[in-house]
Design a protein around this motif. Structure first.
Motif, PDB file in Angstrom:
ATOM      1  N   ASN A 233       0.798  -1.234   0.000  1.00 20.44           N
ATOM      2  CA  ASN A 233       0.000   0.000   0.000  1.00 20.44           C
ATOM      3  C   ASN A 233       0.833   1.288   0.000  1.00 20.44           C
ATOM      4  OD1 ASN A 233       0.931   0.209   2.651  1.00 20.44           O
ATOM      5  ND2 ASN A 233      -0.960  -0.588   3.543  1.00 20.44           N
ATOM      6  N   GLY A 234       2.164   1.160   0.023  1.00 24.09           N
ATOM      7  CA  GLY A 234       3.020   2.339  -0.047  1.00 24.09           C
ATOM      8  C   GLY A 234       3.168   3.106   1.245  1.00 24.09           C
ATOM      9  N   SER A 235       2.634   2.568   2.336  1.00 21.77           N
ATOM     10  CA  SER A 235       2.729   3.286   3.606  1.00 21.77           C
ATOM     11  C   SER A 235       4.135   3.183   4.180  1.00 21.77           C
ATOM     12  CB  SER A 235       1.711   2.731   4.612  1.00 21.77           C
ATOM     13  OG  SER A 235       1.981   1.377   4.894  1.00 21.77           O
ATOM     14  N   VAL A 236       4.556   4.246   4.854  1.00 29.56           N
ATOM     15  CA  VAL A 236       5.874   4.292   5.468  1.00 29.56           C
ATOM     16  C   VAL A 236       5.803   3.613   6.833  1.00 29.56           C
ATOM     17  CG1 VAL A 236       7.737   5.781   6.288  1.00 29.56           C
ATOM     18  CG2 VAL A 236       6.420   6.433   4.268  1.00 29.56           C
ATOM     19  N   THR A 237       6.679   2.657   7.072  1.00 31.97           N
ATOM     20  CA  THR A 237       6.692   1.935   8.340  1.00 31.97           C
ATOM     21  C   THR A 237       7.699   2.571   9.309  1.00 31.97           C
ATOM     22  OG1 THR A 237       8.453   0.343   7.804  1.00 31.97           O
ATOM     23  CG2 THR A 237       6.231  -0.157   7.002  1.00 31.97           C
ATOM     24  N   ASP A 238       7.770   2.012  10.505  1.00 35.70           N
ATOM     25  CA  ASP A 238       8.715   2.503  11.510  1.00 35.70           C
ATOM     26  C   ASP A 238      10.067   1.810  11.415  1.00 35.70           C
ATOM     27  OD1 ASP A 238       6.819   4.247  12.601  1.00 35.70           O
ATOM     28  OD2 ASP A 238       6.016   2.705  13.939  1.00 35.70           O
ATOM     29  N   LYS A 239      10.217   0.902  10.447  1.00 36.69           N
ATOM     30  CA  LYS A 239      11.477   0.183  10.287  1.00 36.69           C
ATOM     31  C   LYS A 239      12.405   0.936   9.346  1.00 36.69           C
ATOM     32  CE  LYS A 239       9.294  -4.343  10.986  1.00 36.69           C
ATOM     33  NZ  LYS A 239       9.041  -5.690  10.398  1.00 36.69           N
ATOM     34  N   PHE A 240      13.718   0.728   9.530  1.00 37.05           N
ATOM     35  CA  PHE A 240      14.711   1.412   8.712  1.00 37.05           C
ATOM     36  C   PHE A 240      15.765   0.433   8.214  1.00 37.05           C
ATOM     37  CE2 PHE A 240      12.975   4.956  11.040  1.00 37.05           C
ATOM     38  CZ  PHE A 240      13.093   6.036  10.185  1.00 37.05           C
ATOM     39  N   LYS A 241      16.332   0.768   7.051  1.00 30.13           N
ATOM     40  CA  LYS A 241      17.568   0.144   6.600  1.00 30.13           C
ATOM     41  C   LYS A 241      18.665   1.188   6.752  1.00 30.13           C
ATOM     42  CE  LYS A 241      15.879  -3.173   3.147  1.00 30.13           C
ATOM     43  NZ  LYS A 241      15.971  -3.600   1.713  1.00 30.13           N
ATOM     44  N   GLU A 242      19.808   0.762   7.246  1.00 21.57           N
ATOM     45  CA  GLU A 242      20.908   1.689   7.448  1.00 21.57           C
ATOM     46  C   GLU A 242      22.060   1.383   6.502  1.00 21.57           C
ATOM     47  OE1 GLU A 242      20.491   3.193  12.059  1.00 21.57           O
ATOM     48  OE2 GLU A 242      21.972   1.628  11.590  1.00 21.57           O
ATOM     49  N   TYR A 243      22.682   2.462   5.999  1.00 24.32           N
ATOM     50  CA  TYR A 243      23.833   2.351   5.111  1.00 24.32           C
ATOM     51  C   TYR A 243      24.955   3.203   5.694  1.00 24.32           C
ATOM     52  CZ  TYR A 243      20.406   0.489   1.817  1.00 24.32           C
ATOM     53  OH  TYR A 243      19.424  -0.263   1.218  1.00 24.32           O
ATOM     54  N   LYS A 244      26.084   2.568   5.975  1.00 27.75           N
ATOM     55  CA  LYS A 244      27.203   3.284   6.587  1.00 27.75           C
ATOM     56  C   LYS A 244      28.327   3.477   5.578  1.00 27.75           C
ATOM     57  CE  LYS A 244      30.411   3.252  10.515  1.00 27.75           C
ATOM     58  NZ  LYS A 244      30.105   4.655  10.842  1.00 27.75           N
ATOM     59  N   PHE A 245      28.939   4.671   5.613  1.00 24.43           N
ATOM     60  CA  PHE A 245      30.050   4.955   4.719  1.00 24.43           C
ATOM     61  C   PHE A 245      31.294   4.220   5.213  1.00 24.43           C
ATOM     62  CE2 PHE A 245      33.486   7.640   2.961  1.00 24.43           C
ATOM     63  CZ  PHE A 245      33.137   7.544   1.617  1.00 24.43           C
ATOM     64  N   THR A 246      31.878   3.412   4.339  1.00 27.56           N
ATOM     65  CA  THR A 246      33.005   2.562   4.722  1.00 27.56           C
ATOM     66  C   THR A 246      34.358   3.137   4.318  1.00 27.56           C
ATOM     67  OG1 THR A 246      32.853   1.316   2.643  1.00 27.56           O
ATOM     68  CG2 THR A 246      31.573   0.495   4.518  1.00 27.56           C
ATOM     69  N   GLY A 247      34.331   4.320   3.704  1.00 28.49           N
ATOM     70  CA  GLY A 247      35.566   4.933   3.224  1.00 28.49           C
ATOM     71  C   GLY A 247      35.579   5.084   1.721  1.00 28.49           C
ATOM     72  N   LYS A 248      34.815   4.225   1.036  1.00 23.42           N
ATOM     73  CA  LYS A 248      34.698   4.277  -0.428  1.00 23.42           C
ATOM     74  C   LYS A 248      33.248   4.475  -0.873  1.00 23.42           C
ATOM     75  CE  LYS A 248      39.036   3.575  -1.540  1.00 23.42           C
ATOM     76  NZ  LYS A 248      39.834   4.594  -2.275  1.00 23.42           N
ATOM     77  N   TYR A 249      32.327   3.896  -0.134  1.00 25.04           N
ATOM     78  CA  TYR A 249      30.919   3.968  -0.483  1.00 25.04           C
ATOM     79  C   TYR A 249      30.061   3.621   0.736  1.00 25.04           C
ATOM     80  CZ  TYR A 249      32.069  -0.976  -1.169  1.00 25.04           C
ATOM     81  OH  TYR A 249      32.557  -2.251  -1.017  1.00 25.04           O
ATOM     82  N   PHE A 250      28.746   3.853   0.620  1.00 24.00           N
ATOM     83  CA  PHE A 250      27.799   3.467   1.670  1.00 24.00           C
ATOM     84  C   PHE A 250      27.398   2.004   1.437  1.00 24.00           C
ATOM     85  CE2 PHE A 250      27.324   8.068   1.630  1.00 24.00           C
ATOM     86  CZ  PHE A 250      27.248   8.372   2.986  1.00 24.00           C
ATOM     87  N   GLU A 251      27.400   1.236   2.519  1.00 25.31           N
ATOM     88  CA  GLU A 251      27.051  -0.170   2.434  1.00 25.31           C
ATOM     89  C   GLU A 251      26.042  -0.502   3.535  1.00 25.31           C
ATOM     90  OE1 GLU A 251      29.322  -4.483   1.876  1.00 25.31           O
ATOM     91  OE2 GLU A 251      30.447  -2.712   2.511  1.00 25.31           O
ATOM     92  N   GLU A 252      25.056  -1.351   3.194  1.00 22.58           N
ATOM     93  CA  GLU A 252      24.005  -1.671   4.151  1.00 22.58           C
ATOM     94  C   GLU A 252      24.577  -2.349   5.393  1.00 22.58           C
ATOM     95  OE1 GLU A 252      19.679  -3.968   4.460  1.00 22.58           O
ATOM     96  OE2 GLU A 252      20.747  -3.895   2.539  1.00 22.58           O
TER      97      GLU A 252
END
Length: 254
Positions: A233-252
């Motif tokens: 339904n396209g609703s925004v949930t309270d859950k998140f995915k996080e991506y951290k910068f490792t020095g070269k790129y953001f990785e989950e």
């Protein structure tokens, strides 16, 4: 006597220059107001497009001819509808505005301005997608790395009253050019030059902040937090995915 004359000319030129820039910003604001007038008060699609073309032409000319604008607040124009997103190092700006040519789907245009060395450059992005409504940018984060400085632009698109998009786009100043397609996020699909979500606006309409800051970026921890959207339904949930910068790129972060 010669030096006195030069001094007088310099003194006189300051208010003249100031008056010229004030006049230009007043004209820019007037074009934006007329675009809204011909959109809502006295509907005329041709006049809206004409005013938009005049505004864009004048803004480009103003930014190109006056490099100081990269730090100018341009309060009068912003009050009339222009959005300016600036990096905190004052080297990169994005000017965004609603062209008023859409309905519930909004169409936006952007102009990039950036500094390299002692020169300021202006670039107008062109989409290769026909009918692309584009996005507008609310802010720019600065990401210094060993490979240079990256810029993270927070962007929004409006496809209808319900269907919205928000995301992060990545940029880098490379000498006298701007790379607006920096692949800086590693996802399950590979390296991406942006990350974002499409969502149902009415699922978050009661949140008080505007614009909605659904995707969070922590500059200190260098972590992007992207909310999970219900696929049904396209609703925004309270859950998140996080991506951290490792020095070269953001990785989950698993």
């Amino acid at each position: 006597m010669k030096y006195t004359v030069i001094l007088i000319l310099l003194v006189l030129s300051v208010p003249a220059f100031s008056q010229n820039t004030n006049d230009t910003e007043t004209m820019l604001a007037a074009h934006l107001k007329r675009m809204e007038h011909f959109k809502y008060d006295s509907p005329n699609a041709d006049s809206v497009e004409y005013e938009n073309s005049l505004f864009k032409k004048l803004l480009l000319k103003y930014l190109i001819e006056h490099p100081f604008t990269i730090t100018d607040p341009m309060d009068v124009v912003v009050k009339a509808g222009l959005t300016i997103a600036s990096s905190d190092d004052n080297l990169f700006r994005i000017y965004s505005w609603d062209t008023q040519t859409g309905g519930t789907m909004r169409f936006y245009e952007n102009i990039y301005q950036f500094r390299y060395g002692n020169k300021v450059y202006v670039k107008q992005p062109v989409s290769d997608i026909e009918g692309d409504p584009n996005s507008w940018f609310s802010k720019i984060y600065t990401l210094p790395t060993d490979d240079g400085t990256y810029y993270i632009g927070v962007q929004y698109s409006d496809f209808s009253n319900r269907d919205k998009y928000t995301g992060l786009g990545f940029f880098k100043i490379e000498f006298d050019s701007l790379n607006e397609n920096v692949k800086l996020v590693k996802t399950s699909k590979g390296m991406e030059s942006d990350i974002g979500i499409g969502y149902d606006f009415f699922s978050v309409v009661n949140r008080t902040e505007r614009p909605l800051e659904l995707i969070k970026y922590d500059p200190a921890a260098k972590i992007i937090s992207v909310p999970v959207v219900n696929e049904e339904n396209g609703s925004v949930t309270d859950k998140f995915k996080e991506y951290k910068f490792t020095g070269k790129y953001f990785e989950e972060v698993k």
